[in-house]
Design a protein around this motif. Structure first.
Motif, mmCIF file in Angstrom:
data_model
loop_
_atom_site.group_PDB
_atom_site.id
_atom_site.type_symbol
_atom_site.label_atom_id
_atom_site.label_comp_id
_atom_site.label_asym_id
_atom_site.label_seq_id
_atom_site.Cartn_x
_atom_site.Cartn_y
_atom_site.Cartn_z
ATOM 1 N N ALA A 267 0.835 -1.211 0.000
ATOM 2 C CA ALA A 267 0.000 0.000 0.000
ATOM 3 C C ALA A 267 0.863 1.252 0.000
ATOM 4 O O ALA A 267 1.953 1.239 0.527
ATOM 5 C CB ALA A 267 -0.922 0.011 1.198
ATOM 6 N N VAL B 17 -5.120 12.391 -3.970
ATOM 7 C CA VAL B 17 -3.730 12.854 -4.047
ATOM 8 C C VAL B 17 -2.985 12.140 -5.169
ATOM 9 O O VAL B 17 -3.049 10.925 -5.295
ATOM 10 C CB VAL B 17 -3.002 12.586 -2.712
ATOM 11 N N ALA B 19 0.463 11.261 -5.880
ATOM 12 C CA ALA B 19 1.810 11.220 -5.298
ATOM 13 C C ALA B 19 2.850 11.376 -6.408
ATOM 14 O O ALA B 19 3.877 12.009 -6.230
ATOM 15 C CB ALA B 19 2.029 9.931 -4.527
ATOM 16 N N PRO B 38 10.650 18.844 -1.101
ATOM 17 C CA PRO B 38 10.202 18.927 0.290
ATOM 18 C C PRO B 38 9.374 17.705 0.676
ATOM 19 O O PRO B 38 9.089 16.850 -0.169
ATOM 20 C CB PRO B 38 9.342 20.188 0.300
ATOM 21 N N ASN B 39 8.962 17.640 1.910
ATOM 22 C CA ASN B 39 8.077 16.580 2.380
ATOM 23 C C ASN B 39 6.834 16.489 1.515
ATOM 24 O O ASN B 39 6.221 17.502 1.217
ATOM 25 C CB ASN B 39 7.637 16.900 3.819
ATOM 26 N N ALA B 41 6.662 15.569 -1.607
ATOM 27 C CA ALA B 41 6.885 15.848 -3.032
ATOM 28 C C ALA B 41 6.724 14.593 -3.896
ATOM 29 O O ALA B 41 6.491 14.701 -5.096
ATOM 30 C CB ALA B 41 8.281 16.434 -3.225
ATOM 31 N N GLY B 42 6.873 13.422 -3.280
ATOM 32 C CA GLY B 42 6.763 12.181 -4.041
ATOM 33 C C GLY B 42 8.078 11.407 -4.125
ATOM 34 O O GLY B 42 8.201 10.459 -4.908
ATOM 35 N N LYS B 43 9.038 11.771 -3.295
ATOM 36 C CA LYS B 43 10.356 11.121 -3.339
ATOM 37 C C LYS B 43 10.272 9.644 -2.962
ATOM 38 O O LYS B 43 10.756 8.780 -3.692
ATOM 39 C CB LYS B 43 11.333 11.844 -2.385
ATOM 40 N N THR B 44 9.640 9.377 -1.816
ATOM 41 C CA THR B 44 9.546 7.994 -1.367
ATOM 42 C C THR B 44 8.744 7.154 -2.354
ATOM 43 O O THR B 44 9.113 6.021 -2.674
ATOM 44 C CB THR B 44 8.920 7.929 0.042
ATOM 45 N N THR B 45 7.664 7.717 -2.873
ATOM 46 C CA THR B 45 6.853 7.000 -3.849
ATOM 47 C C THR B 45 7.693 6.638 -5.068
ATOM 48 O O THR B 45 7.616 5.517 -5.589
ATOM 49 C CB THR B 45 5.632 7.841 -4.252
ATOM 50 N N GLN B 84 13.575 4.955 3.712
ATOM 51 C CA GLN B 84 13.542 6.166 4.536
ATOM 52 C C GLN B 84 13.693 5.830 6.019
ATOM 53 O O GLN B 84 14.267 6.593 6.780
ATOM 54 C CB GLN B 84 12.234 6.920 4.285
HETATM 55 N N1 ADP Z 1 0.205 5.012 1.493
HETATM 56 C C1 ADP Z 1 -0.236 6.240 1.224
HETATM 57 N N2 ADP Z 1 -1.542 6.531 1.365
HETATM 58 C C2 ADP Z 1 -2.016 7.758 1.094
HETATM 59 N N3 ADP Z 1 -1.249 8.784 0.673
HETATM 60 C C3 ADP Z 1 0.056 8.569 0.502
HETATM 61 C C4 ADP Z 1 0.638 7.285 0.788
HETATM 62 N N4 ADP Z 1 1.967 7.368 0.534
HETATM 63 C C5 ADP Z 1 2.198 8.630 0.125
HETATM 64 N N5 ADP Z 1 1.072 9.355 0.108
HETATM 65 C C6 ADP Z 1 0.949 10.759 -0.308
HETATM 66 O O1 ADP Z 1 1.632 10.936 -1.514
HETATM 67 C C7 ADP Z 1 2.389 12.128 -1.507
HETATM 68 C C8 ADP Z 1 3.853 11.839 -1.744
HETATM 69 O O2 ADP Z 1 4.364 11.105 -0.637
HETATM 70 P P1 ADP Z 1 5.879 10.655 -0.535
HETATM 71 O O3 ADP Z 1 6.275 9.974 -1.783
HETATM 72 O O4 ADP Z 1 6.008 9.875 0.723
HETATM 73 O O5 ADP Z 1 6.634 12.040 -0.397
HETATM 74 P P2 ADP Z 1 8.101 12.353 0.129
HETATM 75 O O6 ADP Z 1 8.838 11.066 0.293
HETATM 76 O O7 ADP Z 1 8.688 13.239 -0.906
HETATM 77 O O8 ADP Z 1 7.932 13.061 1.431
HETATM 78 C C9 ADP Z 1 2.107 12.790 -0.171
HETATM 79 O O9 ADP Z 1 1.089 13.750 -0.356
HETATM 80 C C10 ADP Z 1 1.644 11.672 0.694
HETATM 81 O O10 ADP Z 1 0.754 12.146 1.668
#
Ligand code: ADP
Ligand code: MG
Lengths: 267, 324
Positions: A267, B17, B19, B38-39, B41-45, B84
């Motif tokens: 997820a 959203v 991502a 920034p937080n 932004a979609g980096k982790t995704t 992360q």
């Molecule tokens: N599992 C999830 N469920 C709902 N929203 C998510 C989930 N993962 C990430 N998001 C949303 O997707 C966007 C990008 O998240 P993320 O990739 O974690 O950003 P970053 O790593 O740059 O901080 C954010 O708005 C975050 O809230």
């Protein structure tokens, strides 16, 4: 490595990891071993002094029920550990590796089976100390422990499914306690369920915990001709009914837990 | 030189959203790309999609020659991930953690053991190696997690905010380790919120915001894109900050930044030295007492501010439109 051997090899790696973890977590070991010990002493000496079972000592009646209870509580380790791991990033690591995805749940349930085995050994020793004896053949006694372990393994998959649906350790513990305690008490594990008022008696007769307890009593020879067994089908055929329960639990919950695992971690 | 990573039009939605919103980029083999944003932004995704943890809703990505969706299982043998949050087992020792990862890469028992020892040595964890990770410091956890990504010596590495939460010393030490690592020719994609981190480690920077790439280039090129210089003036009294901002609006060629905490005003200018001279004269005329003043090249913070109109880090600073 083939797709057939990989889940086994990787599952073993994960099981080794979990066994190390269990050995280093006094709280897990404590819950699985101390809890049933306290129950043996409490029921044997407190309830045992007032509860009268026709034709046999209460302790001999009680110990198979305590075995089943130990399995129910021990198998919850699977679910609880999964929720703890879900809080951390460890499943991301696993899923980024070229390992069999199914190995995580296989390894978890196998290591918990080993823990349940050691828990049962402690319980049996404790039972012998307070006066429990096996009156059947050694072969039947081994089958008795085998049946309990199979139940433990199948029930691990049930708690895994619940854990993957709930995800947090707190909610898992709440649900596990709320479900398992009534289930254990409305059964024949601690008392002669034929004396219960009708609605509770019927629940107790069909409760799988009663089925497994009855099967364990039969296999360990902890029965008495003076004690009337209920006419309900699972009580009359406790051993096949127990095996049926194990098959049903595995067939339903192994695929369910596997599917939920894939969904939850991606997820 | 061929590309070790290519991403084309990646989209990932979480309900409303987005991502990732059509993210495309590539990383040439043997280079380091910093994904900066920034937080949220979609980096982790991005990292999760590229390491097969997450299926994109749209678009495709190829890493080390394997499609991240269709060839996920085979790809996993060729990548290493340091997520992360350090993905290590608290109850296991450092050595046991690495050995387990080796076995799951199917290196075999003997090779996994040997590799664990090698990596403990390389990451300066020999002494701690036989203690449970539970007792490790944040920096040590990061190192053991990073070591986990290297077990199979993969040609492509991913690190998601590798130094977030570390103290400056541990951060510097980790930077050195990563720099050594990529000197050997490994392709690395790292994400960061810190400009100095990107500057220190990366050949190239991809600036992301709201799941989209908004700029790409070397740190120098990005600075040139923003252009000019920055004059930084610190005043003595909080009340003087506004006065100074009004007085200097005329000189600014972009958004000015005020930092009420350090009483600092940053003014983007074109002609550096001359602008500094005039600004000091102007401030003297208006009676603002200057505590400190200087000229500097734009940092990546400025780049980010210019590109997004928002500050990437440092919540106290607010961007403002130039007066004209
Ligand atoms: N599992 C999830 N469920 C709902 N929203 C998510 C989930 N993962 C990430 N998001 C949303 O997707 C966007 C990008 O998240 P993320 O990739 O974690 O950003 P970053 O790593 O740059 O901080 C954010 O708005 C975050 O809230
Ligand atoms: Mg992130």
């Amino acid at each position: 490595m083939t797709s057939l051997t990989m889940p086994i090899v990787d599952g073993w790696t994960i099981a080794r990891r979990n066994t190390l973890k269990i050995r280093r977590s006094p709280d897990l070991l404590g819950a699985a071993i101390m809890f049933p010990i306290v129950f043996v002493l409490m029921f044997a000496y407190v309830f045992g002094s007032v509860i009268d079972i026709p034709g046999m000592s209460y302790k001999e009646f009680l110990i198979p029920g305590i075995f089943v209870q130990a399995v129910i509580i021990g198998a919850q380790t699977t679910g609880y550990t999964l929720t703890l791991d879900l809080q951390k990033g460890i499943y991301d690591r696993f899923r980024s590796l070229p390992m069999a995805p199914s190995a995580v749940l296989i390894g978890q349930t196998v290591s918990d089976l080993l823990m349940n085995l050691s828990s049962l050994v402690v319980m049996a020793a404790m039972g012998l100390v307070v006066g429990w004896r096996v009156h059947s053949s050694p072969g039947e006694a081994v089958l008795g422990f085998g049946l309990l372990l199979l139940f433990a393994y199948a029930f691990s998959w049930v708690t895994a499914t619940v854990a993957l649906a709930l995800r947090t350790p707190e909610s898992f513990n709440n649900v596990a306690t709320m479900v398992s305690f009534p289930l254990m008490f409305i059964s024949n594990a601690y008392l002669d369920s034929s004396k219960l008022p009708t609605p509770l008696r019927v629940i107790a007769e069909w409760n799988p915990i009663s089925t497994f307890t009855q099967a364990a009593r039969e296999l360990f020879g902890n029965t008495s001709s003076a004690l009337r067994t209920s006419d309900a089908w699972p009580m009359q055929h406790a051993i096949p009914a127990s095996l049926l329960w194990i098959v049903v639990l595995l067939v339903v919950f192994v695929p369910l837990a596997t599917r939920l695992y894939k969904k939850t971690v991606s997820a | 030189m061929s590309d070790a990573i290519t991403a084309e039009g990646l989209v990932k939605r979480y309900g409303e959203v987005k991502a990732l919103d059509g993210l495309s980029f590539s990383v040439p083999q043997g280079t380091v790309l910093a994904v900066l944003g920034p937080n949220g932004a979609g980096k982790t995704t991005t990292v999760r999609v590229l390491t097969t943890l997450l299926r994109p809703d749209e678009g495709r990505a190829v890493v080390a020659g394997y499609d991240v969706v269709d060839d996920a299982m085979r790809l996993r043998a060729h990548i290493g991930l340091s997520g992360q949050y350090a993905a290590v087992d608290e109850h296991l020792t450092g050595a046991e953690n690495l050995e387990m990862v080796g076995r799951l890469y199917h290196l075999g028992a003997k090779r996994s053991k040997a590799r664990a020892r090698e990596l403990l040595e390389r990451f300066d964890l020999v002494e701690a190696g036989d203690r449970p990770v539970k007792g490790y410091s944040g920096g040590m956890r990061r190192r053991i997690d990073l070591a986990g990504a290297l077990v199979a010596d993969p040609p492509v590495l991913f690190m998601d905010e590798p130094t977030t939460g570390l103290d400056p010393r541990a951060r510097n030490a980790l930077w050195n380790t990563i720099a050594e690592l990529v000197a050997g020719g490994t392709t690395l994609l790292l994400t960061t919120q810190y400009m100095d981190e990107a500057e220190r480690l990366a050949d190239d920077v991809l600036v992301v915001d709201h799941g989209r790439a908004i700029a790409r280039g070397t740190t120098d090129a990005l600075k040139d894109q923003v252009g000019g210089n920055r004059v930084e003036v610190s005043v003595t009294e909080p009340g003087e900050l506004d006065t100074a901002r009004e007085a200097l609006a005329w000189f600014a060629v972009g958004a000015m930044q005020t930092d009420p905490e350090s009483l600092r005003l940053t003014v983007p200018v074109t002609d550096g030295a001359e602008a500094l001279r005039q600004i000091l004269g102007r401030l003297a005329d208006t009676g603002v007492r200057v505590r400190d003043a200087g000229l500097r090249r734009p940092t990546l913070d400025d780049v980010y501010l210019t590109l997004t109109g928002r500050q990437a880090s440092g919540a106290d600073t607010k961007a403002e439109e130039a007066a004209r």
